[in-house]
Scaffold this motif. Structure first.
Motif, PDB file in Angstrom:
ATOM      1  N   GLY A 149       0.807  -1.209   0.000  1.00 38.86           N
ATOM      2  CA  GLY A 149       0.000   0.000   0.000  1.00 38.86           C
ATOM      3  C   GLY A 149       0.840   1.259   0.000  1.00 38.86           C
ATOM      4  O   GLY A 149       0.541   2.218  -0.722  1.00 38.86           O
ATOM      5  N   ILE A 150       1.884   1.271   0.793  1.00 39.39           N
ATOM      6  CA  ILE A 150       2.773   2.438   0.848  1.00 39.39           C
ATOM      7  C   ILE A 150       3.453   2.643  -0.495  1.00 39.39           C
ATOM      8  O   ILE A 150       3.523   3.769  -1.015  1.00 39.39           O
ATOM      9  CB  ILE A 150       3.807   2.269   1.977  1.00 39.39           C
ATOM     10  N   ARG A 151       3.939   1.561  -1.071  1.00 42.20           N
ATOM     11  CA  ARG A 151       4.636   1.688  -2.367  1.00 42.20           C
ATOM     12  C   ARG A 151       3.681   2.160  -3.461  1.00 42.20           C
ATOM     13  O   ARG A 151       4.047   2.976  -4.311  1.00 42.20           O
ATOM     14  CB  ARG A 151       5.271   0.356  -2.751  1.00 42.20           C
ATOM     15  N   TYR A 152       2.458   1.653  -3.446  1.00 40.70           N
ATOM     16  CA  TYR A 152       1.483   2.100  -4.450  1.00 40.70           C
ATOM     17  C   TYR A 152       1.205   3.597  -4.284  1.00 40.70           C
ATOM     18  O   TYR A 152       1.142   4.339  -5.272  1.00 40.70           O
ATOM     19  CB  TYR A 152       0.184   1.310  -4.311  1.00 40.70           C
ATOM     20  N   ALA A 153       1.021   4.035  -3.049  1.00 39.95           N
ATOM     21  CA  ALA A 153       0.739   5.443  -2.792  1.00 39.95           C
ATOM     22  C   ALA A 153       1.854   6.339  -3.315  1.00 39.95           C
ATOM     23  O   ALA A 153       1.604   7.361  -3.962  1.00 39.95           O
ATOM     24  CB  ALA A 153       0.537   5.669  -1.296  1.00 39.95           C
ATOM     25  N   VAL A 154       3.080   5.948  -3.071  1.00 33.83           N
ATOM     26  CA  VAL A 154       4.226   6.737  -3.533  1.00 33.83           C
ATOM     27  C   VAL A 154       4.277   6.750  -5.056  1.00 33.83           C
ATOM     28  O   VAL A 154       4.540   7.789  -5.679  1.00 33.83           O
ATOM     29  CB  VAL A 154       5.538   6.183  -2.944  1.00 33.83           C
ATOM     30  N   SER A 155       3.991   5.608  -5.667  1.00 36.04           N
ATOM     31  CA  SER A 155       4.047   5.529  -7.135  1.00 36.04           C
ATOM     32  C   SER A 155       2.992   6.396  -7.794  1.00 36.04           C
ATOM     33  O   SER A 155       3.136   6.788  -8.958  1.00 36.04           O
ATOM     34  CB  SER A 155       3.870   4.076  -7.596  1.00 36.04           C
ATOM     35  N   ARG A 156       1.941   6.741  -7.066  1.00 35.44           N
ATOM     36  CA  ARG A 156       0.874   7.578  -7.604  1.00 35.44           C
ATOM     37  C   ARG A 156       1.010   9.036  -7.154  1.00 35.44           C
ATOM     38  O   ARG A 156       0.078   9.819  -7.293  1.00 35.44           O
ATOM     39  CB  ARG A 156      -0.500   7.021  -7.202  1.00 35.44           C
ATOM     40  N   GLY A 157       2.154   9.373  -6.610  1.00 35.35           N
ATOM     41  CA  GLY A 157       2.430  10.762  -6.289  1.00 35.35           C
ATOM     42  C   GLY A 157       1.872  11.282  -4.986  1.00 35.35           C
ATOM     43  O   GLY A 157       1.759  12.506  -4.802  1.00 35.35           O
ATOM     44  N   ALA A 158       1.523  10.406  -4.071  1.00 35.48           N
ATOM     45  CA  ALA A 158       1.003  10.862  -2.782  1.00 35.48           C
ATOM     46  C   ALA A 158       2.122  11.490  -1.955  1.00 35.48           C
ATOM     47  O   ALA A 158       3.129  10.844  -1.666  1.00 35.48           O
ATOM     48  CB  ALA A 158       0.376   9.704  -2.024  1.00 35.48           C
ATOM     49  N   LYS A 159       1.950  12.735  -1.575  1.00 37.68           N
ATOM     50  CA  LYS A 159       2.922  13.392  -0.703  1.00 37.68           C
ATOM     51  C   LYS A 159       2.755  12.936   0.740  1.00 37.68           C
ATOM     52  O   LYS A 159       3.712  12.875   1.510  1.00 37.68           O
ATOM     53  CB  LYS A 159       2.766  14.914  -0.788  1.00 37.68           C
ATOM     54  N   ILE A 160       1.510  12.639   1.112  1.00 35.72           N
ATOM     55  CA  ILE A 160       1.201  12.248   2.486  1.00 35.72           C
ATOM     56  C   ILE A 160       0.481  10.908   2.460  1.00 35.72           C
ATOM     57  O   ILE A 160      -0.420  10.693   1.637  1.00 35.72           O
ATOM     58  CB  ILE A 160       0.318  13.312   3.167  1.00 35.72           C
ATOM     59  N   ILE A 161       0.887  10.002   3.338  1.00 30.06           N
ATOM     60  CA  ILE A 161       0.248   8.696   3.454  1.00 30.06           C
ATOM     61  C   ILE A 161      -0.352   8.588   4.841  1.00 30.06           C
ATOM     62  O   ILE A 161       0.369   8.641   5.848  1.00 30.06           O
ATOM     63  CB  ILE A 161       1.256   7.562   3.206  1.00 30.06           C
ATOM     64  N   ASN A 162      -1.672   8.499   4.917  1.00 34.63           N
ATOM     65  CA  ASN A 162      -2.387   8.429   6.191  1.00 34.63           C
ATOM     66  C   ASN A 162      -2.749   6.977   6.483  1.00 34.63           C
ATOM     67  O   ASN A 162      -3.474   6.336   5.726  1.00 34.63           O
ATOM     68  CB  ASN A 162      -3.650   9.277   6.125  1.00 34.63           C
ATOM     69  N   ILE A 163      -2.241   6.452   7.604  1.00 37.57           N
ATOM     70  CA  ILE A 163      -2.521   5.070   8.000  1.00 37.57           C
ATOM     71  C   ILE A 163      -3.175   5.099   9.379  1.00 37.57           C
ATOM     72  O   ILE A 163      -2.502   5.071  10.409  1.00 37.57           O
ATOM     73  CB  ILE A 163      -1.240   4.212   8.013  1.00 37.57           C
TER      74      ILE A 163
END
Length: 418
Positions: A149-163
């Motif tokens: 999930g983290i890697r997917y978020a980064v690959s889609r340009g997410a600056k912030i990842i909320n978990i």
């Protein structure tokens, strides 16, 4: 080794717990409130944080926040705010629908527009990237799902990842997740995660919040004191309002009262989005540094085991220009910038060791959170190892009244006045 579902706490209703394959699966819900009036009038923290003034300066435009959670369902306040997303389990259901309603509420707390009387988010012009992270045993481990999930978020340009989720276990169970966190930081993202609601129930260390580099978030109440249920320890980096938070009830009908570090994490993520939108050239380290510098400083040792470097105060950098972004390539959290007393458990390492975290957790006194100044923010200007399998909910607080009805535990709490 243990596998298990990722489950999500809301607040007030606890569904029947079950032991499956050695793993305790828990879910709780929300306390319904009378009336069908709008959400905004009950979102006390928006005025406390001075959001109406802040929105004249920044609303989070240009910032994508990934919500790694239970999916996102369609609600009026999120129309136009949600990007196409993905489920990252090994056995995806083919639908992003949020059966638990947890991810939907997290997304709304971050970027809801208030449309249709719905939830008003902290950063209403930010975009939400839904990353559905539900495990399907035996195909999935918590470590595998979260790292993907983290890697997917980064690959889609997410600056912030909320978990706004967490799982118990040992740090070595989360080696894949730690590697994904390291990659996210290196590529310029920030990762916020809930520290859990076990402060009065053994105070377990919760992952990924306890992993080095992750911004662990605890919850404070209306008086800016740590919520009694909020997890505590070295993993706490910042605190945010998380108690008596209105959100949508199960099945998306009506308004319910909620409380927990899930909500606090969403509000912290939204605050970061506001700052980053105002300063788009800052790096992730600079955004975090300014958040740490302008937080409501705890009394005593900094970081506090209860509220970390303090309660988030986006008004200071956005309305008053406070905070020095500093070097763009130094992580202020790992460098322990602003700490007022050396941490003997850290030693030569820039981040706490697993042994130190375990020691800190065992030394905690979970029976009662402090109510005095030391818990208050000043108001001022693994390899391939699998996790414990327990996704514990991080959206529910302590109960003052509970009753079991038809196998469902309904839990309610009395509200607090400002």
């Amino acid at each position: 080794m243990l596998r298990g579902h990722l489950h999500f706490r809301q607040r007030g209703v606890r569904r029947a717990a079950a032991v499956l394959g050695g793993t305790l699966l828990m879910m709780s819900g929300v306390a319904p409130e009378a009336g069908a009036d709008d959400f905004r009038s009950h979102q006390w923290y928006l005025d406390s944080l001075r959001m109406p003034e802040i929105w004249k300066v920044s609303k989070g435009r240009g910032v994508t926040v990934a919500v790694l959670d239970s999916g996102i369902s369609e609600v009026p306040e999120l129309r136009g705010r949600v990007l196409p997303g993905k489920e990252v389990s090994n056995a995806p259901t083919g639908s992003m629908r949020d059966k638990d309603n947890h991810g939907t509420n997290m997304a709304a707390l971050i970027a809801g527009t208030g449309a249709g009387g719905g939830i008003q988010g902290i950063a209403p012009e930010a975009k939400i990237l839904p990353v559905k992270a539900v495990t399907h045993p035996p195909e999935d481990s918590v470590d595998g799902v979260v790292s993907r999930g983290i890697r997917y978020a980064v690959s889609r340009g997410a600056k912030i990842i909320n978990i706004s989720l967490g799982a118990e276990g040992e740090e070595f169970y989360y080696r894949k997740t730690q590697k994904a966190v390291n990659e996210a930081l290196a590529k310029g993202s920030l990762v916020f995660a809930s520290v859990g609601n076990g402060g009065k129930k053994g105070n377990p260390v919760v992952y990924p919040a306890a992993l080095p580099g992750v911004v662990g978030v605890s919850a404070v109440d209306r008086s800016l004191k740590v919520a009694s249920y909020s997890g505590n320890g070295e993993q706490v980096a910042l605190a945010a309002p998380g108690d008596d938070i209105p959100w949508r009830c199960p099945e998306l009908t009506g308004r319910c009262n909620s409380g927990g570090t899930s909500q606090a994490t969403a509000i912290a993520s939204g605050s970061a989005a506001l700052i980053w939108a105002k300063h788009p050239n800052w790096t992730n380290h600079q955004v975090l540094r300014v958040m740490m510098q302008t937080a409501g400083t705890p009394d005593g040792i900094v970081p506090s085991r209860y509220i970390g470097y303090g309660n988030v105060r986006p008004r200071l950098p956005l309305l008053e220009g406070k905070g020095n972004p500093g070097p763009p390539d130094v992580n202020p959290l790992l460098a322990r910038e602003g700490a007022t007393e050396p941490n003997p458990s850290v030693g030569a390492s820039p981040s706490p060791s697993a042994e130190a975290k375990e020691k800190a957790s065992k030394s905690a006194k979970p029976a009662e959170a402090p109510s005095g100044d030391k818990a208050e923010a000043k108001s001022g200007s693994g390899g391939d190892g699998e996790g414990s399998g327990l996704w514990i909910g991080v959206g529910a607080g302590a109960a003052t009244l509970a009753a079991v009805v038809g196998g469902v535990l309904f839990v309610r709490r009395r509200g607090r006045a400002l």
